[in-house]
Scaffold this motif. Sequence first.
Motif: not given
Length: 226
Positions: A201-208
Motif C-alpha cells: 500500500s505504501e508503494l502504491r501511495r508513492r505512485g509505484v
Amino acid sequence: MDYWPAVTHAPGVGRAARELVRALAALADQDLALRLLECGRGTAAVHPAALGLTGAERRRRLALPRRVLRGLQRVTGVGVDSLLGGVDVFHQVLARPLPVRNALQTIAVSEFAPAGTWDAREQTILLRSMDCVFVYSEHARRVLLDDMQLPPERVHQVPVGCDHWARELSVLPERVAPAEIVVLGSVASGRHHGTIVAALSELRRRGVACRLRLIGGSDGARGEGL
C-alpha cells in the motif's frame, strides 16, 4: 561447511546452503578447497543432480545426532574442522552451530528472534562469536551493529540472488506491467502478511504501480491478518 541442511531441507536455509556451495564449487580451480560435512539424522530430500556439485568437493557423512559432536568437543576438544582434516574457514548454517576448534567461522542471518526473549539472547551470543556475519538488508545490518553491538568489520551486507529460478527456465519471461511482487512461503498466521500488504500500500501511495502474489501452502489460517 555444514552441508546437512542442504541435502535434507529443500527450501529456506537448505536452498541458501546449496546455492552458496554451488557458487563456491565454481571457484574450485582458484586455489579453493571445498569440504562439506553432513552430520545429523534424516533422509535426503534433494536429488543429487540438483546439488550442483562438480565432484571436486570433499564430502564427509556422519550418521550421528548433531548433539554427539557437541558432547565430543566438550570431552576431547575435537571440532568439525578437525573432522574435515583441518580447514581455514567453516561456514555455519543453523542457529545451533556445529562445534569448531580452530577455524574462522562465518554465518548468514536472515531473521532475528523477538527482542527480549531467551532466543534473542542466544542469537546475540552466537553472532558475536562469529568472525563474519552476512546479512541481506540494511535493516539487518543496523540490528547487528546497533542492537547486538557487533564490530562493523565483521558485518557484511550482500544481495539476495534468484539464480535458482532462472536456472529452471529455458527462456526468461517478459517483464510484466504493473510490476509483480512475489512472496514465497506458507500463507499462514505469524508470517507477517499484514506487514507485506501494508508495504504494498505504501508503494502504491508513492505512485509505484505493482501487485502482490502470494505463493505457498496453508496451515489452516489462510488469509488471517490480510
